[in-house]
Write an enzyme that holds these catalytic residues in place. Structure first.
Site, mmCIF file in Angstrom:
data_model
loop_
_atom_site.group_PDB
_atom_site.id
_atom_site.type_symbol
_atom_site.label_atom_id
_atom_site.label_comp_id
_atom_site.label_asym_id
_atom_site.label_seq_id
_atom_site.Cartn_x
_atom_site.Cartn_y
_atom_site.Cartn_z
ATOM 1 N N GLU A 209 0.822 -1.218 0.000
ATOM 2 C CA GLU A 209 0.000 0.000 0.000
ATOM 3 C C GLU A 209 0.854 1.265 0.000
ATOM 4 O O GLU A 209 1.608 1.503 0.936
ATOM 5 C CB GLU A 209 -0.902 0.014 1.241
ATOM 6 N N GLU B 13 -12.593 3.163 5.131
ATOM 7 C CA GLU B 13 -11.499 3.515 6.047
ATOM 8 C C GLU B 13 -11.451 5.036 6.170
ATOM 9 O O GLU B 13 -10.526 5.694 5.694
ATOM 10 C CB GLU B 13 -10.150 2.970 5.553
#
EC number: 5.3.1.22
Length: 262
Positions: free
Chosen positions: A143, A240
Site C-alpha cells: 500500500e 477507512e
C-alpha cells in the site's frame, strides 16, 4: 454492486474495539477489517466474528511500534529479522481468523541507509513474505501512503508500488489501492483503476480533504464506485474514513448513492 467492509480501526470508535464487531453487524455490515489484531486475545475475536456472522477481509502485518509513530518496517534494512518474524505471526492469525489477504506497510525512511538500500530491503522482504504466504494460499497487498499525512513514508505512489510488484515478481502480490491516499498524492484515480484493476487486490475509500466519508469532499464517488463495478472488481471496498459527525450518521451516503450493505 460493490461489497463494502467496515474498517473497525476507523469506524465505531465511539466504542471500545471489541464492541465494534457487534455495532458493525447491527449497522448491516457482513465484512470488516482493521489495522492490527495482535494486542487482543485471538479467541475473543473469533467468538465475536462467529456471534455476529462477520468475515474479516484484511489486516496488516506487524508494523513496528505504531504508538511511537512507526508505520511499518518492511523497507528498513536493519529490521529484516523482525519483519520476517512478523510475517509468521500474521499468518497464524490469518489462519485462525480465516483471512485471505494481508497488507504490508513499507514504513518510514531510516536515515542510516540509502534509498537504494531501502528499496532492496523492501523487495527482499516482500518477496519473502509472498513466498511464505503462498504456502498458505494467502495474498499479500502493498500500500502506498501519501507523504503529506505520513512524512518520510517510503512508498508514496501507485507507480512505485507497481514497480515493487514487478521487481518482486510473485503472483500473489497485489496493490492495495486507497483512493484517499492516491488522491492526495497523485490524483488520476479513474485511469489508474482502468489500467491496473487486475493488480488491485483491495480498495479502501475516504474523501478528501479531511478523510471523512464519501460526499464530504472533492472525490466523485458515485462515478468511481460505478467504474469499479464496471471493471469487474470482485474484492471488497473498505470504509477507512473518519466518520463525521459519528459512524451511523456517516453511513447515510450509502443510501444516497443507491447502495445497501451486504
Amino acid at each position: 454492486m460493490p461489497k463494502f467492509a467496515a474498517n473497525l480501526t476507523m469506524l465505531f470508535t465511539e466504542l471500545p474495539f471489541l464492541e465494534r464487531f457487534n455495532a458493525a453487524r447491527k449497522a448491516g455490515f457482513r465484512a470488516v477489517e482493521f489495522l492490527f489484531p495482535y494486542e487482543y486475545a485471538i479467541n475473543d475475536i473469533k467468538s465475536l466474528l462467529a456471534e455476529n456472522s462477520l468475515q474479516v477481509v484484511l489486516f496488516n502485518l506487524p508494523a513496528g511500534n505504531w504508538a511511537a509513530g512507526e508505520r511499518g518496517i518492511a523497507a528498513d534494512p536493519g529490521r529484516k529479522e523482525e519483519f520476517r518474524d512478523g510475517v509468521r505471526q500474521a499468518i497464524n492469525w490469518a489462519g485462525q481468523l480465516n483471512v485471505s489477504r494481508l497488507n504490508c506497510l513499507a514504513g518510514k525512511v531510516n536515515p542510516a541507509f540509502s534509498q537504494e538500500e531501502h528499496w532492496q530491503a523492501l523487495v527482499d522482504n516482500v518477496h519473502y513474505a509472498a513466498q511464505v504466504l503462498a504456502e498458505y494460499d494467502l495474498k499479500l497487498m502493498v500500500e502506498p501512503i501519501n507523504h503529506y499525512d505520513v512524512p518520510g513514508f517510503f512508498l508514496n505512489t501507485t507507480r512505485q508500488a507497481l514497480q515493487l510488484i514487478n521487481d518482486v515478481n510473485m503472483p500473489n502480490v497485489y496493490l492495495q489501492y486507497d483512493l484517499y491516499h492516491a488522491q492526495k498524492e497523485e490524483g488520476n484515480l479513474t485511469v489508474t483503476l482502468r489500467e491496473n484493476i487486475q493488480k488491485i487486490g483491495h480498495i479502501q475509500i475516504a474523501d478528501n480533504p479531511g478523510r471523512h466519508q464519501p460526499g464530504t469532499g472533492e472525490i466523485n464517488y458515485p462515478f468511481l464506485l460505478r467504474e469499479i463495478d464496471s471493471l469487474g472488481y470482485e474484492g471488497y471496498v473498505s470504509l477507512e474514513y473518519i466518520p463525521e459527525p459519528d459512524t451511523l450518521s456517516s453511513l447515510g451516503w450509502l443510501t444516497a448513492y443507491g447502495y445497501t450493505l451486504r
